[in-house]
Design a protein around this motif. Structure first.
Motif, PDB file in Angstrom:
ATOM      1  N   GLY A   1       0.818  -1.205   0.000  1.00  0.00           N
ATOM      2  CA  GLY A   1       0.000   0.000   0.000  1.00  0.00           C
ATOM      3  C   GLY A   1       0.848   1.249   0.000  1.00  0.00           C
ATOM      4  O   GLY A   1       2.046   1.213   0.312  1.00  0.00           O
ATOM      5  N   TRP A   2       0.215   2.345  -0.359  1.00  0.00           N
ATOM      6  CA  TRP A   2       0.799   3.670  -0.233  1.00  0.00           C
ATOM      7  C   TRP A   2      -0.029   4.448   0.794  1.00  0.00           C
ATOM      8  O   TRP A   2      -1.271   4.441   0.731  1.00  0.00           O
ATOM      9  CB  TRP A   2       0.797   4.403  -1.565  1.00  0.00           C
ATOM     10  CG  TRP A   2       1.811   3.872  -2.538  1.00  0.00           C
ATOM     11  CD1 TRP A   2       1.615   2.926  -3.509  1.00  0.00           C
ATOM     12  CD2 TRP A   2       3.187   4.249  -2.624  1.00  0.00           C
ATOM     13  NE1 TRP A   2       2.774   2.702  -4.196  1.00  0.00           N
ATOM     14  CE2 TRP A   2       3.763   3.498  -3.667  1.00  0.00           C
ATOM     15  CE3 TRP A   2       3.994   5.156  -1.926  1.00  0.00           C
ATOM     16  CZ2 TRP A   2       5.102   3.626  -4.033  1.00  0.00           C
ATOM     17  CZ3 TRP A   2       5.319   5.285  -2.292  1.00  0.00           C
ATOM     18  CH2 TRP A   2       5.868   4.526  -3.331  1.00  0.00           C
ATOM     19  N   PHE A   3       0.670   5.104   1.686  1.00  0.00           N
ATOM     20  CA  PHE A   3       0.054   5.904   2.725  1.00  0.00           C
ATOM     21  C   PHE A   3       0.756   7.250   2.749  1.00  0.00           C
ATOM     22  O   PHE A   3       1.856   7.388   2.205  1.00  0.00           O
ATOM     23  CB  PHE A   3       0.187   5.205   4.082  1.00  0.00           C
ATOM     24  CG  PHE A   3      -0.482   3.854   4.121  1.00  0.00           C
ATOM     25  CD1 PHE A   3       0.152   2.731   3.607  1.00  0.00           C
ATOM     26  CD2 PHE A   3      -1.759   3.713   4.652  1.00  0.00           C
ATOM     27  CE1 PHE A   3      -0.476   1.494   3.613  1.00  0.00           C
ATOM     28  CE2 PHE A   3      -2.384   2.476   4.670  1.00  0.00           C
ATOM     29  CZ  PHE A   3      -1.742   1.368   4.148  1.00  0.00           C
TER      30      PHE A   3
ATOM     31  N   VAL B   1       4.413  13.416   3.268  1.00  0.00           N
ATOM     32  CA  VAL B   1       5.408  12.360   3.109  1.00  0.00           C
ATOM     33  C   VAL B   1       4.648  11.095   2.737  1.00  0.00           C
ATOM     34  O   VAL B   1       3.683  10.721   3.416  1.00  0.00           O
ATOM     35  CB  VAL B   1       6.220  12.147   4.395  1.00  0.00           C
ATOM     36  CG1 VAL B   1       7.199  10.993   4.203  1.00  0.00           C
ATOM     37  CG2 VAL B   1       6.964  13.423   4.782  1.00  0.00           C
ATOM     38  N   TYR B   2       5.076  10.467   1.650  1.00  0.00           N
ATOM     39  CA  TYR B   2       4.421   9.262   1.154  1.00  0.00           C
ATOM     40  C   TYR B   2       5.262   8.039   1.508  1.00  0.00           C
ATOM     41  O   TYR B   2       6.486   8.019   1.287  1.00  0.00           O
ATOM     42  CB  TYR B   2       4.228   9.350  -0.359  1.00  0.00           C
ATOM     43  CG  TYR B   2       3.077  10.250  -0.747  1.00  0.00           C
ATOM     44  CD1 TYR B   2       3.169  11.626  -0.594  1.00  0.00           C
ATOM     45  CD2 TYR B   2       1.890   9.720  -1.241  1.00  0.00           C
ATOM     46  CE1 TYR B   2       2.117  12.455  -0.915  1.00  0.00           C
ATOM     47  CE2 TYR B   2       0.831  10.539  -1.575  1.00  0.00           C
ATOM     48  CZ  TYR B   2       0.938  11.904  -1.412  1.00  0.00           C
ATOM     49  OH  TYR B   2      -0.118  12.730  -1.737  1.00  0.00           O
ATOM     50  N   TYR B   3       4.580   7.033   2.052  1.00  0.00           N
ATOM     51  CA  TYR B   3       5.229   5.799   2.478  1.00  0.00           C
ATOM     52  C   TYR B   3       4.648   4.612   1.719  1.00  0.00           C
ATOM     53  O   TYR B   3       3.435   4.550   1.509  1.00  0.00           O
ATOM     54  CB  TYR B   3       4.982   5.558   3.964  1.00  0.00           C
ATOM     55  CG  TYR B   3       5.516   6.627   4.886  1.00  0.00           C
ATOM     56  CD1 TYR B   3       4.737   7.735   5.226  1.00  0.00           C
ATOM     57  CD2 TYR B   3       6.785   6.516   5.449  1.00  0.00           C
ATOM     58  CE1 TYR B   3       5.213   8.707   6.078  1.00  0.00           C
ATOM     59  CE2 TYR B   3       7.274   7.485   6.313  1.00  0.00           C
ATOM     60  CZ  TYR B   3       6.483   8.579   6.617  1.00  0.00           C
ATOM     61  OH  TYR B   3       6.962   9.540   7.478  1.00  0.00           O
ATOM     62  N   CYS B   4       5.506   3.671   1.361  1.00  0.00           N
ATOM     63  CA  CYS B   4       4.979   2.389   0.909  1.00  0.00           C
ATOM     64  C   CYS B   4       5.090   1.398   2.059  1.00  0.00           C
ATOM     65  O   CYS B   4       5.948   1.549   2.943  1.00  0.00           O
ATOM     66  CB  CYS B   4       5.666   1.874  -0.344  1.00  0.00           C
ATOM     67  SG  CYS B   4       7.375   1.389  -0.161  1.00  0.00           S
ATOM     68  N   ALA B   5       4.221   0.430   2.063  1.00  0.00           N
ATOM     69  CA  ALA B   5       4.148  -0.541   3.138  1.00  0.00           C
ATOM     70  C   ALA B   5       3.718  -1.887   2.571  1.00  0.00           C
ATOM     71  O   ALA B   5       3.100  -1.950   1.502  1.00  0.00           O
ATOM     72  CB  ALA B   5       3.159  -0.079   4.207  1.00  0.00           C
ATOM     73  N   ALA B   6       4.051  -2.956   3.303  1.00  0.00           N
ATOM     74  CA  ALA B   6       3.716  -4.300   2.838  1.00  0.00           C
ATOM     75  C   ALA B   6       3.252  -5.152   4.006  1.00  0.00           C
ATOM     76  O   ALA B   6       3.698  -4.974   5.147  1.00  0.00           O
ATOM     77  CB  ALA B   6       4.921  -4.941   2.155  1.00  0.00           C
TER      78      ALA B   6
END
Length: 122
Positions: free
Chosen positions: A35-37, A93-98
């Motif tokens: 996902g992107w948050f 600030v954009y974060y990717c997560a798994a």
């Protein structure tokens, strides 16, 4: 174990576009949802978009629907967020997560990148 590194952020004028990338290490990434948050100053981290392991299921926050597109390339261990028609309120600030099973809930994600700044000027 999955390690994530985001790139592609920057400064753009309203109406412009950016493409964020998320480089993943670890063989399990291709079996994970991602996902992107994003998190703006003084606000909680919020869901932007998610995609399941196959790329066949996606979900978007209402605020970005029709403007952002999430995708992934499991052969390259990469995830992407194409952002079009950017607005000043997209600044964050954009974060990717798994995580093993895709979810829109921020608190459920196991693995996070360090984040990349996106600034949209009016």
């Amino acid at each position: 174990q999955v390690q994530l590194v985001e790139s592609g952020g920057g400064l753009v004028q309203a109406g412009g576009s950016l493409r964020l990338s998320c480089a993943a290490s670890g063989r399990t990434f291709r079996t994970y949802g991602m996902g992107w948050f994003r998190q703006a100053p003084g606000k909680e981290r919020e869901f932007v978009a998610v995609i399941d392991w196959s790329g066949g299921i996606t979900s978007y926050a209402d605020s970005v629907k029709g403007r952002f597109t999430i995708s992934r390339d499991n052969a390259k261990n990469m995830g992407y967020l194409q952002m079009n028609s950017l607005k000043p309120e997209d600044t964050a600030v954009y974060y990717c997560a798994a995580r093993a099973i895709v979810s829109t809930k921020t608190a459920l994600y196991d693995y996070w990148g360090q984040g990349t700044q996106v600034t949209v000027s009016s």
